[in-house]
Each structure stands twice: as C-alpha cells, then as structure tokens.
Scaffold this active site. Structure first.
Site, PDB file in Angstrom:
ATOM      1  N   CYS A  51       0.875  -1.184   0.000  1.00 53.68           N
ATOM      2  CA  CYS A  51       0.000   0.000   0.000  1.00 53.68           C
ATOM      3  C   CYS A  51       0.906   1.226   0.000  1.00 53.68           C
ATOM      4  O   CYS A  51       1.087   1.880   1.022  1.00 53.68           O
ATOM      5  CB  CYS A  51      -0.922  -0.007   1.218  1.00 53.68           C
ATOM      6  SG  CYS A  51      -1.820  -1.551   1.470  1.00 53.68           S
ATOM      7  N   ALA A  52       1.483   1.547  -1.140  1.00 55.85           N
ATOM      8  CA  ALA A  52       2.660   2.412  -1.191  1.00 55.85           C
ATOM      9  C   ALA A  52       2.375   3.911  -1.169  1.00 55.85           C
ATOM     10  O   ALA A  52       3.187   4.675  -0.654  1.00 55.85           O
ATOM     11  CB  ALA A  52       3.484   2.080  -2.437  1.00 55.85           C
ATOM     12  N   ALA A  53       1.292   4.373  -1.790  1.00 54.38           N
ATOM     13  CA  ALA A  53       1.064   5.812  -1.905  1.00 54.38           C
ATOM     14  C   ALA A  53       0.908   6.435  -0.507  1.00 54.38           C
ATOM     15  O   ALA A  53       0.350   5.786   0.387  1.00 54.38           O
ATOM     16  CB  ALA A  53      -0.184   6.072  -2.744  1.00 54.38           C
ATOM     17  N   PRO A  54       1.417   7.660  -0.288  1.00 55.05           N
ATOM     18  CA  PRO A  54       2.004   8.567  -1.278  1.00 55.05           C
ATOM     19  C   PRO A  54       3.472   8.311  -1.615  1.00 55.05           C
ATOM     20  O   PRO A  54       4.004   8.933  -2.504  1.00 55.05           O
ATOM     21  CB  PRO A  54       1.841   9.936  -0.611  1.00 55.05           C
ATOM     22  CG  PRO A  54       1.916   9.636   0.845  1.00 55.05           C
ATOM     23  CD  PRO A  54       1.247   8.301   1.032  1.00 55.05           C
ATOM     24  N   GLY A  55       4.160   7.430  -0.867  1.00 55.64           N
ATOM     25  CA  GLY A  55       5.469   7.003  -1.342  1.00 55.64           C
ATOM     26  C   GLY A  55       6.673   7.335  -0.487  1.00 55.64           C
ATOM     27  O   GLY A  55       7.791   6.981  -0.849  1.00 55.64           O
ATOM     28  N   SER A  56       6.487   7.982   0.649  1.00 60.38           N
ATOM     29  CA  SER A  56       7.658   8.356   1.456  1.00 60.38           C
ATOM     30  C   SER A  56       8.366   7.118   2.008  1.00 60.38           C
ATOM     31  O   SER A  56       9.602   7.055   2.038  1.00 60.38           O
ATOM     32  CB  SER A  56       7.249   9.288   2.598  1.00 60.38           C
ATOM     33  OG  SER A  56       6.242   8.695   3.403  1.00 60.38           O
ATOM     34  N   LYS A  57       7.588   6.117   2.438  1.00 64.11           N
ATOM     35  CA  LYS A  57       8.212   4.881   2.932  1.00 64.11           C
ATOM     36  C   LYS A  57       8.835   4.103   1.778  1.00 64.11           C
ATOM     37  O   LYS A  57       9.903   3.496   1.927  1.00 64.11           O
ATOM     38  CB  LYS A  57       7.186   4.021   3.672  1.00 64.11           C
ATOM     39  CG  LYS A  57       6.575   4.668   4.911  1.00 64.11           C
ATOM     40  CD  LYS A  57       5.612   3.728   5.591  1.00 64.11           C
ATOM     41  CE  LYS A  57       4.789   4.433   6.643  1.00 64.11           C
ATOM     42  NZ  LYS A  57       3.841   5.413   6.058  1.00 64.11           N
ATOM     43  N   ASP A  76      -5.587  -4.143  -5.964  1.00 62.79           N
ATOM     44  CA  ASP A  76      -6.113  -4.262  -4.613  1.00 62.79           C
ATOM     45  C   ASP A  76      -5.166  -5.198  -3.860  1.00 62.79           C
ATOM     46  O   ASP A  76      -4.993  -6.359  -4.245  1.00 62.79           O
ATOM     47  CB  ASP A  76      -7.524  -4.838  -4.648  1.00 62.79           C
ATOM     48  CG  ASP A  76      -8.176  -4.880  -3.268  1.00 62.79           C
ATOM     49  OD1 ASP A  76      -7.450  -4.922  -2.260  1.00 62.79           O
ATOM     50  OD2 ASP A  76      -9.418  -4.887  -3.209  1.00 62.79           O
ATOM     51  N   CYS A  83      -1.215   3.903  11.119  1.00 61.26           N
ATOM     52  CA  CYS A  83      -1.139   5.183  11.833  1.00 61.26           C
ATOM     53  C   CYS A  83      -2.375   5.312  12.723  1.00 61.26           C
ATOM     54  O   CYS A  83      -2.989   6.368  12.825  1.00 61.26           O
ATOM     55  CB  CYS A  83      -1.004   6.353  10.870  1.00 61.26           C
ATOM     56  SG  CYS A  83      -2.172   6.361   9.507  1.00 61.26           S
TER      57      CYS A  83
END
Length: 678
Positions: free
Chosen positions: A173-179, A229, A308
């Site tokens: 579940c990558a977005a927005p991408g900081s991790k 998904d 989170c």
C-alpha cells in the site's frame, strides 16, 4: 488547523509551512474535541491516567517539521555536514520576539543522524533571517531529492524491515510514497546497481500514478509501480518458461489503510469524524492484506505490518488473527534492541470491543467478528504481542503509530485447514481472483481521471541489435557488462522513436512474464532521448541514468574538468569556446571538448576529497559553444553545496547572471547554439 469556508486559494505551501491554528477572516476554527474518542481511549487504559492531559494536548497541537537526508552514504554525509556546518550553528540559541526558539534536534533513533526535527512556528521560519535561509536550503535540497520531508514515525517501518541491496521488496500500500522511497534508498545504499528491486503497489489508480511523481526523482531502475487491490495481489511469474515458478519476496511492507487516529495532529478532520465503527469496518480488510502479504513472503523473509492508528482492533487484533491462522510458520520479531533512543510502548493483549453505539460487546453477541476480540490467555502467552511497538504522540512529540515485524520461519504457505478459514485467496487459488481483480482495476481506472502525464502505453523491450541502439553503444563506448537486453520503450509500435528506458536486469524477466497479470504503471529510468538527426549520434544519454551508465562508459566524450570550470558552466549558459580559451580556467578541458563532434558529452569532476562525492554531469557540445544540461533546481543546489553561492526562491536564472553585458552574451550564444541545432 482550520477548515476553509470559501474564498481564494491560500498561499502556495513551502517546505516549512504548516497550517496555522489561529482563526482567520473567512475561516472557522475546527474544535479538536471528540467525546467518543476520549471515552474509548480512557476506557482502554493505553495511556496512563497521569499522562492523559499531556497525551490529549499533544494530539491537539501541530506536528513539528521533520526531514531526513537521502542518498548514498558519501552523498548523504556531504548534505548532512552542510546542514550542520552552515545552518545548525545559526539556529541554536535564537530568540524571536522575546522568546527562545528551540534548536533543531537529531532523531537519535534514525541511523547515522540523517533525520532531524524543527519544532518552530511558521512565523519564525518566515520572518527570521536564519530560519528563512534554512528553509530555502531545505526547499532546494528537497527539490533535487537530497532530503525528504517525512513525518518522524512514518520513517520507522522501513528501518525495521532491514532492506539489503539484494532483496526483492514489495510495498503493498505504497502511496504517497515516502516509505517506498526509504526502501529504494536502502536498496541503493552504497550500490548504484543493486541486484534486488522494489515493487510499489497501490489500489487506487490515480494515487499509483501520483506515486510515480514521488519516486521518479530517485532515478532507480530497480523500481516497478503497479496498481492492484492489495487483498488480491497477484502472484508474479519469475519468467515465461515455467508458469509455476512464482516470486516470493524477501521483504514486504504492509502499511495498511486505517482509521488514522494517530494522524490527528495533521489531519484535523479525524477529530470530527472519529468513531469506533472505523476500526471495526477496516479490520477485515487489514487482515486480508496482511494475510496476502504472508502468502507472498519467502521463508526466512521479513514482513512489517504498520498503521497510523492506536486502536487495538486495527493493530494487535489483526496481528493475533494472523498468528492464529499461520501458527508456527510465522513469529513476531522482538525489536527492543532496535532504534535506540525511540520511546515506544509494548503491544497489548487485552482490550474491550465497543460497537458503533459505544457499548462494550461480547464475542457471542450478534454481528460480532471473532477476530476483533482479545486472544485467550493461552494464545497471549504464545503470540508475544508485547513485541509489537506502539508510539504515542506525547512521548517524543510525534504522531501515533503501530509497528509489528513478522518473520516467516516455516513453509511459506498456511496449513490446508487454515486455507479453508482464510478470508483471502490462498497461494494456490489466487489466480482467478487476481485476474478478476485486474479486470476490475482496469475498468475502474477508465472511469477515474488520471494525471495528465499518465502513460498507459505497454512496456516493450527493444532488440539490443536494433540499429538505433547499436549506434549508441558504439558512440558512447558502453561496455558489455551493461545488460543491453534491459532497454524498453513505452509505445505500441515497439520502436525507439523518442525515449528509450532501461530497467534493472532483475526486473527484466518480471516485466516480460507478467504483462497479462500485472497492471504495470511505471518502471525504468530514461536512458536515451532523441535529439537532432543531423549529427553523429541522434540520441543523447539522459541524466537520470548516469548513476548507472557512468560505470559502463569508456569514451573520449567523457572529459575531466576542474571545479573552476564547473562553476563557470553552472553560472553561464552557452559559453563559447573563444571566451573559454581566454578565461584559461581549464585549458585541457576546453581543448578536448572542442575536439569532439557535436552532441551529448560528459563532464567528470574529481573533487579530490574522500568525504565528498565526485560529479558526473551531461553537457551539450555545439560547434561553437557548450552548455551544462542540468535542471534549474540542480544548478541552484550545486552552486550552494560546492561554492556556497546562495540563490533566492525567485531566482529562475543561474545565480550571478545579473550584469547586462553577461545577459547580452548569453543571448548571443543562445543564437549561436540555435544555429548549431538547425
């Protein structure tokens, strides 16, 4: 933070800007109170009674600004030292309007002191000269990818995942991408050409395209962005030769969708929207994603589950459900010795279950899902839920976060009995679901408005013996150690017409073997870009690929230059050879550059300092002049980092090009270059 009622858009946000809590004209203050939230967490007893007021007040206050330094070790150290030497002394013991301002602090638990926190009001950043200079520094370095603004707790999951350059990594579940960016950086740590790769996935089509914008600046050929998904993430074929040979990942990040009550310091709407139903409704989806991730994990591999949220229904209850299903084949990893300096609490094994009406329920009550409830005493002793990490906002002035590390210790599939109880497709039954999901994803995307520059063309590999590529191999002196089978185009014809990309060799077969099952959004970095057809080679090497290609080129088009010559090229556009000879800054460079044919060439700057990286930059060589081909942002960054030349936010031309005679020379040489290009 306030909710907008109407009117014109506010000022564009800058790196250090945060929403102001003061009421403004046309704005209504959003009350940061929620009785259900307060009752729920007080009943859970996660926060000690004498800490509650501090916890609540912290949740009601804005987050501090946090950022981390990115890149390879030598590069990161140079940026960090620049911050420490040129900025930190001027941000310490600062008084503003009679109040002492907190100095920036290192996040001691982040490796190598690469992460920092500035707990400074926006008014100070805007009005204090020293903080304003630091903000400009952060903006410039952020624009070129040398630092990344990221919430402190968000940095934790990629660290404990412990990615190495040879690992295959999935971010579900990558977005927005900081991790995801952290995962890619770990992959490239001290290695321009790692053998592993990162697959970054997001279920939302638009967000997966936006993810590309966040990750593109890392210039990694070891990245593949896909759109599925995560609950039904398809198995990935390793090659076309064996349809039963599927990829298992070394590392998987499951940072799942959640109710987000750990983000209420920045997402003010959580205060008005929070209720118990959020966690109850998301629990099954979260378990499905985690379970699917475990099916895709290699024996000996590591998976990090994070949210989170502070709610046990989304955290320990999901972890317990996975441990219950997979039995001895997985275990939790104790991270007590990891991240020294991070204040965290252990996971819990007891919690009540509230329904949407804020009534405590029993497992036997109607409409209850069994996995919502706490484990039995026997399960609790076995599960080691205390190995989970809970980060509370008031303990270290952060957001709230939950992190758990799993390790696959047995066969990387569940027992037959467990499969029957699974809410997700098993490793053997996932194909129909995956194909169906791909179809649904495709139909959904058609209805969704995508970014204007979204590329939906296929990935087509180009024969390395294609005449266009053969010319490039020869012209640029590219050796045989570079895998020439990795070049692809994004168009239906399969012909190299405008841009040729290169992907990491480890991704080549993945892309080729999965075009029927993976909805691929992005991969590769630009290698060759078409230019003029009337010169020796009609393709130039794009700067994005230079970190790779500089190791594979032996050519007279690579010319060493000293730092004085580089400074001139950064400050002046299109200097002509006659003027360069008169300046006499680097006669050998001018002589060698003048001698080669027109087209793309490269400047190799050795800085003769083992603590600072050497530079390898592209130039355009015309018949009468040359021009350094780097972006405005890169120009500003290099001028400051190497020469200490500061630029302003409004300075859209290279610094120190203000004099009229110099402007006239630039325009004159631009005309010369235009004549060259005809």
């Amino acid at each position: 933070m306030a909710r907008r009622k109407g009117g014109k858009k506010g000022n564009k946000k800058t790196f250090g800007a945060r929403d102001d809590t003061r009421a403004r004209k046309g704005w209504n203050e959003l009350v940061k109170e929620n009785e259900k939230w307060e009752k729920y967490y007080k009943t859970l007893g996660l926060i000690k009674e004498d800490e509650w007021d501090s916890f609540k007040q912290t949740c009601q206050s804005p987050l501090p600004l946090t950022f981390r330094v990115t890149g390879s070790r030598k590069h990161s150290d140079e940026i960090l030292n620049l911050f420490r030497e040129k900025h930190l002394p001027n941000l310490t013991d600062v008084t503003f309007e009679g109040e002492k301002i907190k100095a920036p602090i290192e996040l001691k638990w982040y490796p190598n002191d690469y992460a920092w926190q500035l707990d400074v009001p926006k008014t100070v950043i805007r009005k204090n000269e020293q903080f304003a200079k630091t903000q400009r520094f952060l903006v410039v370095e952020n624009a070129v990818g040398n630092i990344s603004r990221q919430e402190a707790v968000s940095m934790i999951p990629p660290i404990v995942l412990e990615v190495e350059p040879h690992h295959t990594v999935l971010d579900m579940c990558a977005a927005p991408g900081s991790k995801t960016a952290q995962l890619i950086e770990a992959l490239h740590r001290d290695n321009d050409e790692p053998t592993g790769f990162v697959v970054a996935n997001d279920a939302d089509a638009r967000r997966s395209h936006m993810l590309v914008h966040q990750l593109k600046r890392l210039n990694s050929a070891n990245l593949l962005v896909v759109n599925h998904d995560a609950q039904f993430f398809p198995r990935i074929r390793l090659d076309n030769e064996n349809n039963k040979n599927f990829l298992k990942f070394d590392r998987i990040l499951c940072d799942v969708p959640c109710s987000g009550d750990g983000t209420m310091r920045k997402n003010v709407n959580v205060w008005k929207d929070w209720n118990t139903q959020g966690a109850l409704g998301l629990h099954t989806v979260q378990f499905n994603i985690l379970n699917r991730g475990l099916h895709l994990l290699k024996t000996g591999g590591r998976l990090v589950y994070s949210t989170c949220s502070l709610n046990p229904i989304e955290n320990e209850a999901v972890v317990a459900a996975a441990l219950r299903k997979w039995g001895d084949k997985i275990r939790l990893v104790n991270c007590d010795e990891k991240l020294p300096g991070l204040i965290r609490d252990n996971g819990v094994s007891k919690w009540p279950v509230f329904d949407r009406n804020m009534e405590i329920k029993n497992k036997e009550d109607e409409g209850m899902i069994e996995s919502w409830f706490e484990p039995s005493q026997k399960e609790a002793e076995k599960f080691n839920l205390d190995y989970c990490m809970r980060v509370y906002p008031h303990k270290q002035n952060t957001g709230g976060f939950f992190i758990t590390v799993f390790e696959m210790v047995g066969e990387d599939q569940a027992t037959t009995d467990s499969k029957k109880r699974s809410a997700t497709p098993s490793a053997t039954s996932s194909e129909p679901a995956a194909k169906m999901q791909k179809t649904n994803d495709s139909e959904a995307q058609k209805k969704e408005r995508l970014p204007r520059d979204a590329n939906e063309e296929p990935f087509v590999f180009v024969d390395p013996q294609h005449e266009a590529l053969k010319k490039c191999w020869s012209f640029y002196g590219i050796d045989d150690k570079f895998d020439k089978d990795t070049c692809l185009v994004r168009n239906g014809t399969g012909e190299p017409t405008r841009v040729v990309y290169t992907v990491a060799p480890s991704l080549k077969n993945i892309i080729r073997a999965n075009d029927d099952r993976l909805k691929m959004i992005y991969s590769g970095v630009k290698l060759f870009v078409s230019q003029r057809s009337d010169i020796e080679c009609s393709w130039r090497i794009q700067s994005e690929s230079l970190p790779i290609m500089k190791h594979h080129m032996t050519s007279d088009r690579i010319i060493k230059a000293n730092t004085d010559m580089l400074k001139l090229l950064l400050l002046e556009a299109f200097p002509n050879f006659a003027d360069l000879e008169k300046d006499n800054l680097d006669p050998e460079f001018v002589k060698e550059m003048h001698a080669i044919s027109s087209g793309c060439a490269f400047v190799d700057v050795q800085r003769n300092n083992e603590k600072k990286e050497n530079l390898f930059l592209p130039v355009w060589k015309g018949s009468k002049c040359i021009n350094l081909m780097v972006s405005k942002e890169d120009t500003h960054e290099l001028l400051y980092r190497i020469y200490g030349i500061e630029t302003s936010a409004k300075d859209n031309k290279q610094a120190e090009k203000q004099a009229k005679h110099q402007q006239a020379k630039v325009e004159e040489n631009k005309e010369t270059a235009a004549d060259d290009s005809k």
